[in-house]
Design an enzyme around this catalytic site. Structure first.
Site, PDB file in Angstrom:
ATOM      1  N   ASP A 155      -9.145  -9.474   9.225  1.00  9.40           N
ATOM      2  CA  ASP A 155      -8.673  -8.090   8.895  1.00  9.40           C
ATOM      3  C   ASP A 155      -9.917  -7.133   9.167  1.00  9.40           C
ATOM      4  OD1 ASP A 155      -6.560  -6.290   8.163  1.00  9.40           O
ATOM      5  OD2 ASP A 155      -7.375  -6.230   6.023  1.00  9.40           O
TER       6      ASP A 155
ATOM      7  N   SER B 191      -1.511  -2.778  11.263  1.00 10.66           N
ATOM      8  CA  SER B 191      -1.114  -3.905  10.267  1.00 10.66           C
ATOM      9  C   SER B 191       0.275  -4.309  10.950  1.00 10.66           C
ATOM     10  CB  SER B 191      -0.590  -3.061   8.950  1.00 10.66           C
ATOM     11  OG  SER B 191      -1.589  -2.355   8.636  1.00 10.66           O
ATOM     12  N   ALA B 192       0.493  -5.696  10.542  1.00  7.46           N
ATOM     13  CA  ALA B 192       1.614  -6.706  10.943  1.00  7.46           C
ATOM     14  C   ALA B 192       1.606  -6.696  12.425  1.00  7.46           C
ATOM     15  CB  ALA B 192       2.929  -5.804  10.486  1.00  7.46           C
ATOM     16  N   CYS B 193       0.616  -6.797  13.090  1.00  4.90           N
ATOM     17  CA  CYS B 193       0.647  -7.267  14.633  1.00  4.90           C
ATOM     18  C   CYS B 193       0.155  -8.506  14.903  1.00  4.90           C
ATOM     19  CB  CYS B 193      -0.016  -6.188  15.437  1.00  4.90           C
ATOM     20  SG  CYS B 193       1.109  -4.420  15.419  1.00  4.90           S
ATOM     21  N   GLY B 194      -0.159  -9.186  13.954  1.00  7.79           N
ATOM     22  CA  GLY B 194      -0.535 -10.610  14.138  1.00  7.79           C
ATOM     23  C   GLY B 194      -2.171 -10.795  14.058  1.00  7.79           C
ATOM     24  N   LYS B 195      -2.821 -10.049  13.567  1.00  7.92           N
ATOM     25  CA  LYS B 195      -4.349 -10.280  13.332  1.00  7.92           C
ATOM     26  C   LYS B 195      -4.676 -11.734  12.667  1.00  7.92           C
ATOM     27  CE  LYS B 195      -6.421  -6.620  11.501  1.00  7.92           C
ATOM     28  NZ  LYS B 195      -5.301  -5.831  11.057  1.00  7.92           N
TER      29      LYS B 195
ATOM     30  N   ARG C 255       2.705 -12.003  -0.366  1.00  8.49           N
ATOM     31  CA  ARG C 255       1.158 -12.107   0.200  1.00  8.49           C
ATOM     32  C   ARG C 255       0.744 -13.653  -0.463  1.00  8.49           C
ATOM     33  NH1 ARG C 255      -1.155  -8.524   4.024  1.00  8.49           N
ATOM     34  NH2 ARG C 255       0.263  -6.975   4.227  1.00  8.49           N
TER      35      ARG C 255
ATOM     36  N   HIS D  69     -10.954  -2.127  11.312  1.00  9.92           N
ATOM     37  CA  HIS D  69      -9.817  -3.005  11.068  1.00  9.92           C
ATOM     38  C   HIS D  69      -9.546  -3.870  11.948  1.00  9.92           C
ATOM     39  CE1 HIS D  69      -5.226  -2.633   9.720  1.00  9.92           C
ATOM     40  NE2 HIS D  69      -5.903  -3.886   9.102  1.00  9.92           N
TER      41      HIS D  69
ATOM     42  N   ARG E 241       1.889  -3.093  18.954  1.00 12.58           N
ATOM     43  CA  ARG E 241       3.282  -3.781  19.350  1.00 12.58           C
ATOM     44  C   ARG E 241       4.069  -2.570  20.109  1.00 12.58           C
ATOM     45  NH1 ARG E 241       6.247  -7.725  16.203  1.00 12.58           N
ATOM     46  NH2 ARG E 241       4.655  -8.210  14.845  1.00 12.58           N
TER      47      ARG E 241
ATOM     48  N   ARG F 126       0.818  -1.112  -0.100  1.00 14.49           N
ATOM     49  CA  ARG F 126      -0.001   0.032   0.090  1.00 14.49           C
ATOM     50  C   ARG F 126       0.863   0.998  -0.009  1.00 14.49           C
ATOM     51  NH1 ARG F 126      -1.899   1.277   4.319  1.00 14.49           N
ATOM     52  NH2 ARG F 126      -1.241  -0.296   5.793  1.00 14.49           N
TER      53      ARG F 126
ATOM     54  N   TYR G 272      -1.219  -3.485  -7.011  1.00 18.65           N
ATOM     55  CA  TYR G 272      -0.900  -4.530  -5.795  1.00 18.65           C
ATOM     56  C   TYR G 272      -1.619  -4.427  -4.768  1.00 18.65           C
ATOM     57  CZ  TYR G 272       1.984  -7.056  -2.802  1.00 18.65           C
ATOM     58  OH  TYR G 272       2.555  -8.148  -1.895  1.00 18.65           O
ATOM     59  N   GLY G 273      -2.313  -5.369  -4.060  1.00 20.44           N
ATOM     60  CA  GLY G 273      -3.204  -5.745  -3.044  1.00 20.44           C
ATOM     61  C   GLY G 273      -4.222  -4.279  -2.691  1.00 20.44           C
TER      62      GLY G 273
ATOM     63  N   ASN H 253      -2.910 -14.411  12.841  1.00 21.98           N
ATOM     64  CA  ASN H 253      -2.355 -15.459  13.618  1.00 21.98           C
ATOM     65  C   ASN H 253      -3.358 -15.546  14.963  1.00 21.98           C
ATOM     66  OD1 ASN H 253      -0.035 -15.759  12.059  1.00 21.98           O
ATOM     67  ND2 ASN H 253       1.207 -14.610  13.525  1.00 21.98           N
TER      68      ASN H 253
ATOM     69  N   LYS I  82      -9.521  -2.399   1.230  1.00 25.00           N
ATOM     70  CA  LYS I  82      -8.938  -1.213   2.211  1.00 25.00           C
ATOM     71  C   LYS I  82      -9.971   0.092   1.901  1.00 25.00           C
ATOM     72  CE  LYS I  82      -6.076  -3.425   4.655  1.00 25.00           C
ATOM     73  NZ  LYS I  82      -6.325  -3.878   6.226  1.00 25.00           N
TER      74      LYS I  82
HETATM   75  O1  O2Y Z   1       0.128  -4.239   1.241  1.00 27.38           O
HETATM   76  C1  O2Y Z   1      -1.024  -4.192   0.800  1.00 27.38           C
HETATM   77  O2  O2Y Z   1      -1.427  -3.819  -0.346  1.00 27.38           O
HETATM   78  C2  O2Y Z   1      -1.854  -5.030   1.675  1.00 27.38           C
HETATM   79  S1  O2Y Z   1      -1.967  -4.314   3.194  1.00 27.38           S
HETATM   80  C3  O2Y Z   1      -2.930  -5.561   4.120  1.00 27.38           C
HETATM   81  C4  O2Y Z   1      -3.256  -6.472   3.500  1.00 27.38           C
HETATM   82  C5  O2Y Z   1      -4.173  -7.576   4.167  1.00 27.38           C
HETATM   83  C6  O2Y Z   1      -4.576  -7.067   5.430  1.00 27.38           C
HETATM   84  N1  O2Y Z   1      -4.119  -6.023   6.122  1.00 27.38           N
HETATM   85  C7  O2Y Z   1      -3.223  -5.201   5.347  1.00 27.38           C
HETATM   86  C8  O2Y Z   1      -3.052  -3.997   6.113  1.00 27.38           C
HETATM   87  O3  O2Y Z   1      -1.859  -3.152   5.643  1.00 27.38           O
HETATM   88  O4  O2Y Z   1      -3.492  -3.662   7.342  1.00 27.38           O
HETATM   89 MN    MN Z   2      -5.015  -4.723   7.840  1.00 27.23          MN
END
Ligand code: O2Y
Ligand code: MN
Length: 606
Positions: free
Chosen positions: A289, A264-268, A386, A241, A417, A71, A212-213, A270, A221
């Site tokens: 998510d 983001s990246a805190c283990g949701k 991903r 979120h 975190r 993103r 991308y994503g 998991n 998002k």
């Molecule tokens: O980097 C991306 O385009 C995706 S970011 C993402 C993807 C899945 C779930 N959460 C996120 C996020 O950044 O919170």
């Molecule tokens: Mn997310």
């Protein structure tokens, strides 16, 4: 052109086709055959590889352009009429000016390409909390990914034709394909020419230049958070979120649903798919998510996962950290920017076994000597690589995950975190105290968004990159939602968790499956059970309340005291940071939150 029973949709597609000038327009039906045909076309054109059918059936591998891996927050805009309505945390541009810029970008941008029209539903088809959208895109990768991540095609179109409603979502990779030229492996525009634009007042999304994503799969998002948060403000619901999980006490078969917001990246993912390490408990997954929550007619807040798949970070997903996620991508999955092994399978750092010699890394280079590779400096799989996998393939998926009415929410967790200051768990005294907790969420920065400085950043409600309007007004909306509860006793209890507290550089809590121990405590607290201790920031568990039996990582009563400690000096320093954070919102900061901060200061003798 397309010829559906919805004249508005037909006219909208025609208008964009006239601007973008694609070679042809295709209305997607969402069938499995369409998915396989489009993905096979990508393979034939050199944009993708088909993975080994025996190991990973019906699955595909893509490598993005190195400029298009995540993103792009600095290229994400909230275009409300007034700058103030986008607030201090969003990039703003005047909508008329932005449309002017973007129309010039969109002009002829699909020359030589196909325009795909994707009708989709966010949430179960026809569900009480669900919403419909239509994305136009020139990327087959986006079509394949939307097939996994949403309910798309004929089924959604029928509802759009019936209701006449859809959120318009416009996407182009921003790279026309001149006649006779071979396509790029990953067509996209240069970084400064990417635009991720939301028009919150018009409920519209326009993006350009990235494939991308979150930049391109517009149901996620852009719609389910940025636009939906604005719709939720207008209509009195919540678009968050948050993961959604079901916790079952197996002895009595009692269940509770929990939503949790972590940056983001805190283990949701998991936590959403956790396998409990304590006997007597079961966790099932509803979503990893995003959660949309609305009151039902009895005043119960109910949640749906608006998505139909998981777009998970691959690195460090393993049998040990998240077996359910790994099993979810056993087939019918699209992988992006992971390693490609010589036998046609995927590999990433932390998958749990060594990288096979001859693996292709995410940049397309052969890994001749995996052992000599620096996994941090030069990883085989990009850190934000991903998998997009269907949720129904998750072994832990909850049978209720597609309930069109949603699931009843008993507890809401916030977390981040935080290596210091914030205890493993504390509980809000009431709804508004919980809103205060959500408003001060902070976390070490992630790799998911590029262009950020390292350190702790405030990420209120984990919505910083995703709130479609003024964040101060969003805080007020949360307060209003609590005030609107018909029966306050039915409101979810709110907790703050921190799996990441450290002592002398070492984590004080084992995390992963052992987080079930904290969930079990939360379950009991929702029933008013368990012993707590009041602190300046809320209730923490009394000694011995969290079951640590059987832990062999060094966790003991002494370390539990540390991980649960609330140190007034730490919190005095935190208050100064919260003041700084709150100052940004000026008159948009709700008085209820100012009062909570003042009350915390008073308790701390400040
Ligand atoms: O980097 C991306 O385009 C995706 S970011 C993402 C993807 C899945 C779930 N959460 C996120 C996020 O950044 O919170
Ligand atoms: Mn997310």
């Amino acid at each position: 052109m397309i010829n559906t029973k919805n004249a508005k949709l037909n006219a909208w597609v025609k208008m964009w086709a006239d601007i973008m000038q694609p070679e042809k327009v295709v209305l997607c039906d969402g069938s499995d055959a369409e998915f396989t045909r489009l993905m096979d076309e990508c393979v034939a054109n050199g944009l993708a590889k088909k993975l080994n059918e025996k190991k990973r059936p019906n699955s595909y591998y893509f490598q993005s352009d190195p400029s298009d891996v995540a993103r792009v927050e600095n290229r994400t805009f909230i275009c409300s009429k007034k700058k103030e309505d986008a607030g201090p945390t969003n990039n703003w541009m005047d909508p008329v000016e932005m449309k002017h810029i973007m129309i010039s970008k969109y002009n002829g941008c699909m020359k030589g390409r196909t325009m795909y029209v994707i009708p989709f539903s966010m949430g179960p088809l026809g569900g009480a909390i669900s919403q419909l959208g239509v994305e136009i895109t020139d990327s087959a990768y986006v079509v394949g990914s939307m097939k996994i991540m949403t309910r798309m095609g004929k089924c959604a179109l029928e509802l759009i034709e019936k209701t006449g409603n859809f959120i318009p979502c416009v996407h182009s990779v921003g790279k026309p394909l001149p006649a006779g030229l071979k396509d790029a492996k990953w067509p996209c525009a240069p970084i400064d020419d990417k635009y991720i634009v939301q028009f919150p007042e018009e409920h519209e999304i326009w993006t350009f230049g990235s494939g991308y994503g979150g930049n391109a799969l517009l149901g996620k998002k852009c719609f389910a958070l940025r636009i939906a948060s604005k719709m939720a403000q207008e209509e009195g619901w919540l678009a968050e979120h948050m993961l959604i999980l079901k916790l079952t006490k197996t002895a009595t078969k009692e269940t509770k649903y929990v939503c949790a917001a972590f940056p983001s990246a805190c283990g949701k993912t998991n936590l959403a798919m956790l396998i409990p390490t304590i006997p007597g408990w079961e966790v099932k997954t509803v979503g990893d998510d995003i959660s949309w929550m609305k009151y039902d007619k009895n005043g119960q807040l109910r949640a749906i996962n608006p998505e139909a798949g998981f777009f998970g970070v691959a690195p460090y997903t393993s049998e040990k950290t998240n077996k359910n996620a790994l099993d979810s991508c056993c087939a019918n999955t699209i992988f992006t920017n992971v390693g490609l092994t010589p036998d046609g399978d995927v590999w990433w750092e932390g998958i749990g076994y060594d990288c096979p010699v001859g693996t292709i890394d995410w940049k397309g280079n052969v890994v001749a000597d995996p052992a000599s590779r620096d996994k941090d400096e030069n990883p085989v799989a990009h850190k934000n690589s991903r998998f997009a996998a269907p949720a129904e393939q998750c072994p832990a998926i909850d049978p209720e995950w597609e309930n069109p009415e949603g699931v009843p929410v008993s507890a809401i967790l916030f977390g981040g975190r935080r290596p210091s200051t914030v205890p493993l768990i504390h509980e809000a005294d009431d709804w508004n105290h919980g809103v205060f907790m959500g408003s001060i969420v902070g976390s070490e920065v992630t790799a998911a968004a590029i262009g950020l400085k390292a350190g702790v950043r405030r990420d209120p409600f984990a919505m910083l990159p995703f709130c479609g309007y003024n964040m101060g007004d969003y805080f007020q909306h949360w307060i209003n939602v609590g005030a609107a509860a018909k029966d306050k006793t039915k409101l979810p209890k709110i907790f703050f968790v921190n799996w990441f507290r450290k002592d002398n550089g070492k984590f004080l809590w084992p995390g992963y499956g052992d987080n079930s121990r904290v969930l079990a405590y939360i379950f009991d607290r929702c029933d008013g059970k368990g012993e707590t201790v009041d602190t300046v920031i809320g209730k923490v568990p009394a000694a011995g309340q969290i079951n640590i039996a059987g832990l062999t990582d060094g966790t003991n009563e002494e370390s539990m005291e540390k991980v649960l400690a609330v140190n007034p000096e730490d919190w005095k320093a935190e208050v100064a940071l919260i003041e700084e954070h709150y100052a940004k919102f000026g008159k948009h900061l709700p008085k209820e939150l100012r009062e909570r901060l003042d009350s915390l200061k008073k308790k701390l003798g400040m």
